[in-house]
Design an enzyme around this catalytic site. Sequence first.
Site, PDB file in Angstrom:
ATOM      1  CE  LYS A 171     -13.417  -3.973   0.390  1.00 25.58           C
ATOM      2  NZ  LYS A 171     -12.260  -3.644   1.202  1.00 25.58           N
ATOM      3  CE  LYS A 227      -4.421  -1.720   1.412  1.00 27.16           C
ATOM      4  NZ  LYS A 227      -5.623  -1.607   2.218  1.00 27.16           N
ATOM      5  CE  LYS A 242      -6.313  -8.600  -1.549  1.00 28.78           C
ATOM      6  NZ  LYS A 242      -7.020  -8.486  -0.307  1.00 28.78           N
TER       7      LYS A 242
HETATM    8  P1  ATP Z   1      -8.668  -3.318  -0.645  1.00 28.11           P
HETATM    9  O1  ATP Z   1      -8.619  -3.528  -2.117  1.00 28.11           O
HETATM   10  O2  ATP Z   1      -9.440  -2.102  -0.224  1.00 28.11           O
HETATM   11  O3  ATP Z   1      -7.372  -3.494   0.069  1.00 28.11           O
HETATM   12  P2  ATP Z   1      -9.730  -5.951  -0.412  1.00 28.11           P
HETATM   13  O4  ATP Z   1     -10.666  -6.173  -1.532  1.00 28.11           O
HETATM   14  O5  ATP Z   1      -8.407  -6.591  -0.482  1.00 28.11           O
HETATM   15  O6  ATP Z   1      -9.603  -4.432  -0.086  1.00 28.11           O
HETATM   16  P3  ATP Z   1     -10.254  -6.235   2.405  1.00 28.11           P
HETATM   17  O7  ATP Z   1     -11.227  -5.260   2.972  1.00 28.11           O
HETATM   18  O8  ATP Z   1      -8.809  -6.003   2.637  1.00 28.11           O
HETATM   19  O9  ATP Z   1     -10.525  -6.431   0.846  1.00 28.11           O
HETATM   20  O10 ATP Z   1     -10.613  -7.682   2.871  1.00 28.11           O
HETATM   21  C1  ATP Z   1     -11.820  -8.105   3.436  1.00 28.11           C
HETATM   22  C2  ATP Z   1     -11.820  -9.603   3.569  1.00 28.11           C
HETATM   23  O11 ATP Z   1     -11.979 -10.200   2.299  1.00 28.11           O
HETATM   24  C3  ATP Z   1     -10.536 -10.184   4.149  1.00 28.11           C
HETATM   25  O12 ATP Z   1     -10.838 -11.267   5.004  1.00 28.11           O
HETATM   26  C4  ATP Z   1      -9.778 -10.646   2.941  1.00 28.11           C
HETATM   27  O13 ATP Z   1      -8.875 -11.655   3.229  1.00 28.11           O
HETATM   28  C5  ATP Z   1     -10.935 -11.114   2.046  1.00 28.11           C
HETATM   29  N1  ATP Z   1     -10.578 -11.009   0.643  1.00 28.11           N
HETATM   30  C6  ATP Z   1     -10.331  -9.871  -0.037  1.00 28.11           C
HETATM   31  N2  ATP Z   1     -10.041 -10.134  -1.322  1.00 28.11           N
HETATM   32  C7  ATP Z   1     -10.108 -11.476  -1.457  1.00 28.11           C
HETATM   33  C8  ATP Z   1      -9.895 -12.371  -2.555  1.00 28.11           C
HETATM   34  N3  ATP Z   1      -9.585 -11.940  -3.744  1.00 28.11           N
HETATM   35  N4  ATP Z   1     -10.044 -13.689  -2.334  1.00 28.11           N
HETATM   36  C9  ATP Z   1     -10.371 -14.148  -1.130  1.00 28.11           C
HETATM   37  N5  ATP Z   1     -10.593 -13.373  -0.051  1.00 28.11           N
HETATM   38  C10 ATP Z   1     -10.449 -12.046  -0.202  1.00 28.11           C
END
Ligand code: ATP
Length: 334
Positions: free
Chosen positions: A201, A116, A198
Amino acid sequence: MEQATQKVLYSAVQPSGNLTIGNYVGAIRNWVKLQHEFTCFYAIADLHAITVRQIPAELRRHTLELAALYIACGIDPEKCTLYVQSHVSAHAELAWILNTITYVGEMERMTQFKDKAAKHAENVNMGLMAYPVLMAADILLYQAHVVPVGIDQRQHLEITRDIATRFNNRYGETFRIPEAYIVKEGAKIGSLQDPVHKMSKSDENPNASVYMADDRDTIIRKFKRAVTDSDNRIVASEDKPGVTNLLNIYASFKGCTVAEAEKEFEGKGYGDFKLAVGETVADALAPIQAEQKRLLADKAYLSEILARGAQNAAYAARKTLSKVQRKIGLYRGE
Ligand code: ATP
Ligand code: LTN
């Protein structure tokens, strides 16, 4: 609501954007199953979200939408404590205290911080660095036994355990040492455009992620454009990350194994396969989307649920925070 014999489970998602099917499969969907087994606290981590720049009106909207999505996905607010992190001031208070027993070097080594910091080079703020400490405070306040998270959060769980152990060693038994609960299948949904990374969002490319709010046509179009691999075989293997990711997504939405999915698509082309994945995901999301929309039309109900959740959470959190304040020698009166 709370049963003394049940173990405590804690988890949260940041309202930092529109949720993806990765968040759903990797997090929220599992929470629904777990609510019957544990005393659950499910938070909307708005204080975590502001560690990267947010537009205030969007943050507010995402917070309410996330609350509605939790319930639409099947989280029962009568069974679980569903609340907004910033409504319970104990999180920020404990995080400050834990900051004083956490080393800068430990935080600099965190993979998510490094990622980040590189991505938001113009805004490497103190909060971004202390992000895992706030997460430790979240979990430790509720004396959680288990924390369901995606595999990307494992390192934050490890540091939470380290911080808790360090505090207990220094000041005496105070915190329960939590365990990560990482589901295997669907643990990591890859980006549709770059499947070794991964799905996230906050990805800038909207075609890389399927959002929980995407309509049927958008979902089908995104899967149609998903990157696959050079040959035509529909099998999961390390040298075929694109197809493997799609098989994984299909299996997790269809409720079958990857092997069963491979068998189903044996001899078929990528076109048919991608369409089937898109349709399956769209079918699964439709009822959730309808329910979320219905809930968002009743803001009074959502506010009431969140107010009750915050009250419940604050009560539990205050117990731990008072103990911590006493142990470290903050004067609390005679
Ligand atoms: P950002 O892009 O804002 O960092 P993010 O999409 O990675 O966010 P988080 O809010 O960090 O999402 O994660 C929320 C939950 O969803 C966490 O438990 C994370 O491990 C899970 N998660 C996020 N993206 C994935 C993915 N692609 N596959 C499986 N689990 C996920
Ligand atoms: N950092 C987490 C969200 C989060 C969380 C938590 C998860 C904030 N506090 C406490 C589990 C327990 C993420 O998933 N990105």
